[in-house]
Scaffold this active site. Structure first.
Site, PDB file in Angstrom:
ATOM      1  CD  GLU A   1      -2.767   1.402   0.258  1.00  9.75           C
ATOM      2  OE1 GLU A   1      -2.669   2.411  -0.460  1.00  9.75           O
ATOM      3  OE2 GLU A   1      -3.614   0.515   0.095  1.00  9.75           O
TER       4      GLU A   1
ATOM      5  CG  ASP B   1      -0.728   5.203  -1.027  1.00  4.63           C
ATOM      6  OD1 ASP B   1      -1.554   5.003  -1.924  1.00  4.63           O
ATOM      7  OD2 ASP B   1      -0.964   4.955   0.178  1.00  4.63           O
TER       8      ASP B   1
ATOM      9  CB  SER C   1      -4.951   1.362  -2.835  1.00  7.86           C
ATOM     10  OG  SER C   1      -5.702   0.869  -1.762  1.00  7.86           O
TER      11      SER C   1
END
Length: 660
Positions: free
Chosen positions: A301, A305, A577
């Site tokens: 994750e 990002d 995400s």
């Protein structure tokens, strides 16, 4: 209060109150209709025992919050862009002088002397100690003891209590009251840092092998792997400017997942040679959080990002809001709440903010500091230690059904206050279509006795955030063709199925800026499913979704087959995400240009985008299946899987530069 709760816990009992006759001058303020089977009722307690009472005072103007946000965020408003200061926000919503005096006079007239009553710094509540006998007289009730069979802990609560009718509108809630909330019980035994359980924080990161070698500047393979060059081509985003405006930053929220610098360096070297090796986010560590971590502990994750945001915003700063210490991050201390520690850290007033029957962090759902376990953060909960960035991006969420409504509404009010102050807040719409995450007793992530009712996401349903769904460049298509809603069956290419999240809230109604879009959607593209109206009628008449709910997402961006480096290896990743930091980064670029032109940040952007959908690329193909249905369909205009569409940077920039 903590000391008293500990004393009560040592007896393994809880105080609880029965209904008792109340005079006609009083009204029932709170009543609990059902007691969970885990609680066992015991005897009346000694009337001399002291209870730590807290009276939450009703805030002023909460009913006007939507109007306030519209006033500074809608492009037709003469006050567009005139964002509030933190003091203006605090003053606008503080309990009125009438409320403060009315409640204080009631307490004093009931025998609670003025010198016993403490008024909180934020003016939101009164606190005082009182005997059970005094409280029973004050609230026209009786206290009994209840024992929590699961944890052995105890907390004060009551089944019903009364307040004078003349005071009722001035009181938000009173505690100890009707709540039955047992403290968390630590779960020991883990020592190695691991990612916090994704089922409670974010959708499990989807990873697949990189099928071909991808050249960083080649956009002919974007149907195989989405690189920064593909994103620039899809959304007309030029290479980043040479200079960044002071004070401009995108903030990325992370919790229980950690980036590694080695992966960022590999990504920059292979896909963005204009970004120097060693470039990294500025760490705002909240409550003992640590980052980065060794490459062997890399989080998919966090890596995703930053590998998406840096190529768009560099050299603008990226701020990492890493939350919670090692014990809460790796599950040694179990909690199911999220965001409160982050909101505490960027707004000190939130730590003691009273709303919807709760003050401060939830004693059950949220981490508690100092952390009692070895290696934990031993300081106090951090309040107001960091400034919120102009843009905030979070790819973590759960379902409305999994959190108490009071918990969600309290956070949504905080997002409203951040919107008033000119912050753009983006959340991902989820990766399971119209369903939630599979979990016992909901194996397909859907609601109802037969697991067929659509399961809306939290905090996506809060109207003051901009929710981002996911699109995809399908095989054989190019970046110059229209995208479609992201929808991948299991094994193509990820091990589990993935479809962009979207639907309708069971808590919130459509905000003013969205009402026309939703009305048009239902008129022109009525979904083929029965529906219900309102949370209280969940599943009525076989309904699968709430026809009167706030719709989400608001917008979308590419979220599939994203080229990444995780754990030192190249691969493909997918999910909302990915789409969320892409959209948030594009808005950060627009802020850079507005600041360069002497203007302020765009702030809460949803009202502008709903008023000007022409600056987005409308997505008209795809679906988001779940709950044994095909889900919703992408159609012309807004729809509950791709929102208004994907960004067109040049059109968005022209629009926002034309605004004050």
């Amino acid at each position: 209060m903590v000391r008293l709760l500990a004393a009560l816990a040592s007896t393994a009992v809880i105080l609880l109150c029965d209904a008792s006759p109340a005079p006609s001058t009083h009204a029932v303020h709170e009543k609990r209709d059902v007691t969970h089977s885990r609680w066992m009722k015991r005897d009346r307690i000694d009337p001399t025992i002291k209870l730590p009472m807290r009276v939450g005072l009703s805030q002023s103007n909460l009913d006007r919050g939507m109007d306030y946000v519209m006033d500074v965020s809608h492009p037709a408003s003469p006050n567009y862009g005139k964002h509030w200061t933190a003091k203006q926000v605090a003053d606008a919503f503080a309990p009125s002088e009438e409320t403060v005096e009315s409640v204080r006079n009631w307490l004093v007239s009931s025998g609670i002397s003025r010198d016993r009553i403490a008024h909180s710094d934020n003016q939101g509540w009164f606190a005082f100690n009182a005997s059970v006998h005094e409280v029973e007289d004050l609230l026209q009730t009786q206290y009994h003891r209840y024992e929590d069979s699961e944890t052995g802990h105890s907390v004060p609560a009551c089944e019903v209590y009364h307040v004078p009718k003349t005071v009722q509108r001035h009181v938000d809630y009173i505690t100890p009251g009707v709540g039955l909330r047992a403290p968390n019980r630590p779960a020991h035994g883990k020592s190695k840092r691991m990612k916090r359980d994704g089922s409670a924080r974010h959708d499990p990161i989807k990873m697949a092998k990189m099928p071909v070698r991808v050249d960083y500047g080649n956009v002919s393979t974007c149907d195989v792997a989405i690189t920064p060059a593909c994103i620039r081509a899809l959304y007309n985003v030029p290479l980043p400017p040479k200079t960044a405006q002071p004070g401009n930053s995108i903030g990325i929220f992370e919790d229980g997942d950690f980036y590694t610098q080695e992966d960022l360096n590999l990504f920059f070297a292979n896909f963005t040679p204009y970004i120097p090796q060693g470039t990294h986010p500025t760490l705002d560590s909240i409550d003992g959080a640590v980052a980065p971590v060794p490459v062997t502990e890399a989080g998919g994750e966090s890596d995703l990002d930053f590998e998406l945001s840096f190529p768009i915003v560099y050299p603008t700063n990226v701020t990492l809001f890493q939350t919670d210490d090692i014990n809460y991050s790796n599950g040694n201390l179990s909690t199911v709440g999220i965001y409160n520690d982050w909101l505490d850290a960027i707004d000190g007033s939130y730590c003691n903010y009273t709303a919807f029957g709760e003050t401060g962090n939830d004693p059950v759902l949220d981490p508690t500091y100092p952390d009692p376990l070895p290696g934990g953060y031993k300081g106090q909960l951090e309040c107001g230690v960091y400034q919120p960035t102009n843009v905030l991006s979070a790819s973590y969420s759960s379902q409305e059904y999994d959190k108490p409504e009071y918990y969600q509404r309290r956070q949504c009010n905080e997002f409203m206050k951040l919107a008033l102050q000119g912050h753009s807040i983006f959340f991902s719409s989820g990766d399971t279509g119209v369903a939630g995450r599979p979990a016992n007793p909901r194996p397909n992530g859907c609601l109802g006795s037969d697991n067929t009712i659509f399961n809306p996401r939290y905090p996506d349903s809060c109207p003051y955030i901009t929710v981002v769904g996911a699109t995809k460049v399908y095989p054989g298509k190019t970046v110059f063709d229209p995208e479609s809603a992201a929808n991948d069956p299991a094994g193509q290419p990820y091990s589990s199925a993935y479809s962009t999240g979207g639907g309708f809230s069971n808590i919130y109604s459509p905000p003013p800026w969205q009402q026309s879009a939703i009305s048009t959607y239902f008129t022109d593209h009525n979904p083929p499913y029965p529906y219900y109206s309102g949370n209280d009628s969940l599943g009525a008449n076989g309904g699968l979704y709430n026809r009167s709910g706030r719709g989400y997402p608001d917008v979308s961006a590419n979220g599939d087959n994203i080229a990444v480096y995780v754990g030192g290896q190249p691969g493909l990743s997918g999910g909302t995400s990915a789409s969320t930091p892409i959209f948030a980064s594009i808005v950060t670029r627009i802020n850079n240009e507005r600041l360069a032109a002497g203007k302020g940040p765009v702030g809460f952007i949803s009202p502008v985008l709903y008023a000007h959908p022409e600056v987005l690329n409308d997505i008209k193909n795809g679906s988001n299946p779940g709950c044994n249905t095909d889900g919703f369909q992408a159609v012309e205009g807004w729809d509950p899987l791709t929102g208004l569409g994907t960004p067109n940077y040049e059109k968005m920039l022209d629009l926002f530069l034309s605004l004050p």
